[in-house]
Design a protein around this motif. Structure first.
Motif, mmCIF file in Angstrom:
data_model
loop_
_atom_site.group_PDB
_atom_site.id
_atom_site.type_symbol
_atom_site.label_atom_id
_atom_site.label_comp_id
_atom_site.label_asym_id
_atom_site.label_seq_id
_atom_site.Cartn_x
_atom_site.Cartn_y
_atom_site.Cartn_z
ATOM 1 N N HIS A 56 0.851 -1.190 0.000
ATOM 2 C CA HIS A 56 0.000 0.000 0.000
ATOM 3 C C HIS A 56 0.889 1.243 0.000
ATOM 4 N N ARG A 57 0.490 2.236 -0.774
ATOM 5 C CA ARG A 57 1.236 3.488 -0.857
ATOM 6 C C ARG A 57 0.395 4.633 -0.311
ATOM 7 N N GLU A 58 0.984 5.414 0.603
ATOM 8 C CA GLU A 58 0.316 6.607 1.117
ATOM 9 C C GLU A 58 1.363 7.556 1.683
ATOM 10 N N ARG A 85 -8.159 4.693 5.670
ATOM 11 C CA ARG A 85 -8.935 5.920 5.881
ATOM 12 C C ARG A 85 -8.278 6.871 6.876
ATOM 13 N N LEU A 86 -7.163 6.456 7.464
ATOM 14 C CA LEU A 86 -6.481 7.301 8.437
ATOM 15 C C LEU A 86 -5.260 8.013 7.849
ATOM 16 N N ALA A 87 -5.096 7.939 6.541
ATOM 17 C CA ALA A 87 -3.908 8.534 5.912
ATOM 18 C C ALA A 87 -3.815 10.035 6.194
ATOM 19 N N VAL A 122 -12.219 12.432 13.389
ATOM 20 C CA VAL A 122 -11.334 11.870 12.374
ATOM 21 C C VAL A 122 -12.134 11.308 11.207
ATOM 22 N N ARG A 123 -13.161 10.499 11.513
ATOM 23 C CA ARG A 123 -13.983 9.900 10.458
ATOM 24 C C ARG A 123 -15.229 9.283 11.099
ATOM 25 N N ASN A 153 -14.910 8.270 15.049
ATOM 26 C CA ASN A 153 -13.541 8.091 15.522
ATOM 27 C C ASN A 153 -13.015 9.497 15.821
ATOM 28 N N ILE A 154 -12.561 9.726 17.037
ATOM 29 C CA ILE A 154 -12.133 11.082 17.422
ATOM 30 C C ILE A 154 -10.655 11.081 17.822
#
Length: 331
Positions: A148-150, A167-169, A313-314, A322-323
């Motif tokens: 995976h690339r981020e 989703r946390l990138a 966060v999401r 998610n905080i």
């Protein structure tokens, strides 16, 4: 069809100019003729050589797998609008009613997203000490390892053996921007290293702990893959590590249980250091319960805390988020 004929060496510049003028005809493939390129236009353009010619139409590619998948009309409204992409693997959450059509859904995803090579459905919730879930193969290659690339780094991992959320990138980059050169960082629940490897690009030293041996194995590979030499992988229970090192910045990316490790985090951060705490909160009361726990633990230890930033966060579940809470520890 009307077209402008331009020298090949100037084609890209003129294409942009035609777009600016609003005269480039959409949906057609430009044509090459020797040292010239022909662009379709909707009306005559002053200053260009005009010709008449035929153009091939561009085939419109669907934007979503939902445009091409074949399922009964009564279940079509249940098709998820999104799914996770980790490397070249897609992981989708399907309601029970859609599981009989899993192969068709997986095939549609492969058709629309050419870079995806394997599709899995979530077979269970994330659970257990290693925070993994059961996966059900739907289509494509029957493998769970990928790269995976981020954020400019590469992360090798097995989606069936370790926890990882793409989703946390953005959140990981936020923490990276706050990290100062020369800092010592303690990543308490490091996984395969999405925080640790990224922060190693700026920090002096990163201690990265995880209880999952597969996570540490991949973390070690990712250290080499990204050519960083200042990450110290630690396999084991973070409670046995806490207090034995001192960090300027502590990351607590274990939102379901992070509150159980607040003491360990505060014992491991230096006076004036920062803790990045993650949790889950209901929409109507996102932060206060977590703030109370943080204050209670700091009081027990005889420390003080200063809250620096709180953010969503999401989305995590209906009316649940998610905080993130960043706080400074004063000893």
């Amino acid at each position: 069809m009307l077209a402008v004929k331009v020298p090949k060496r100037e084609a890209e510049k003129i294409r942009r100019r035609l777009i600016e003028l609003g005269v480039l005809a959409r949906g057609y493939v430009p044509k090459r003729e020797g040292e010239f390129v022909l662009f379709p236009v909707t009306e005559p353009v002053e200053g260009f050589e005009l010709v008449e010619t035929d153009f091939e139409r561009l085939e419109r590619r669907p934007h979503s797998y939902r445009e091409v998948v074949e399922v009964p009309d009564e279940v079509r409204p249940l098709l998820p609008s999104s799914f996770d992409i980790i490397g070249d693997i897609a992981i989708i959450e399907l309601p029970e009613e859609l599981m009989p059509y899993g192969e068709a859904i997986g095939g549609a995803i492969l058709r629309v997203h050419r870079h995806i090579k394997a599709v899995f459905a979530k077979g269970s919730k994330v659970s257990g000490e290693y925070r993994v879930r059961e996966l059900i193969h739907l289509a494509g290659e029957s493998r769970t390892e990928t790269i995976h690339r981020e954020n400019g780094i590469r992360l090798k991992l097995d989606v069936a053996k370790v926890y990882f959320s793409p989703r946390l990138a953005t959140e990981r980059m936020r923490v990276f921007k706050k990290t100062q050169p020369g800092e010592v960082v303690f990543d308490m629940f490091a996984g395969v290293g999405p925080y640790a490897v990224l922060l190693a690009k700026k920090a002096k030293l990163v201690f990265a702990c995880d209880i999952n041996p597969w996570a540490i194995r991949y973390l070690e590979e990712n250290i080499g893959l990204n050519k960083v030499n200042n990450v110290v992988p630690i396999l084991g229970d973070v409670r046995k590590v806490a207090g034995k090192l001192e960090a300027d910045r502590v990351i607590m990316n274990l939102p379901k249980f992070a509150d159980r490790f607040l003491k360990e985090a505060m014992l491991s951060v230096r006076d004036g250091g920062v803790v990045h705490y993650y949790g889950f909160g209901p929409e109507e009361n996102l932060f206060s319960e977590h703030e109370a726990k943080i204050k209670a633990v700091s009081k027990e230890l005889g420390f003080k805390v200063e809250f620096l930033e709180e953010r969503k966060v999401r989305p995590y579940a209906p009316r649940q988020f998610n905080i993130a809470i960043d706080f400074r520890v004063l000893k």
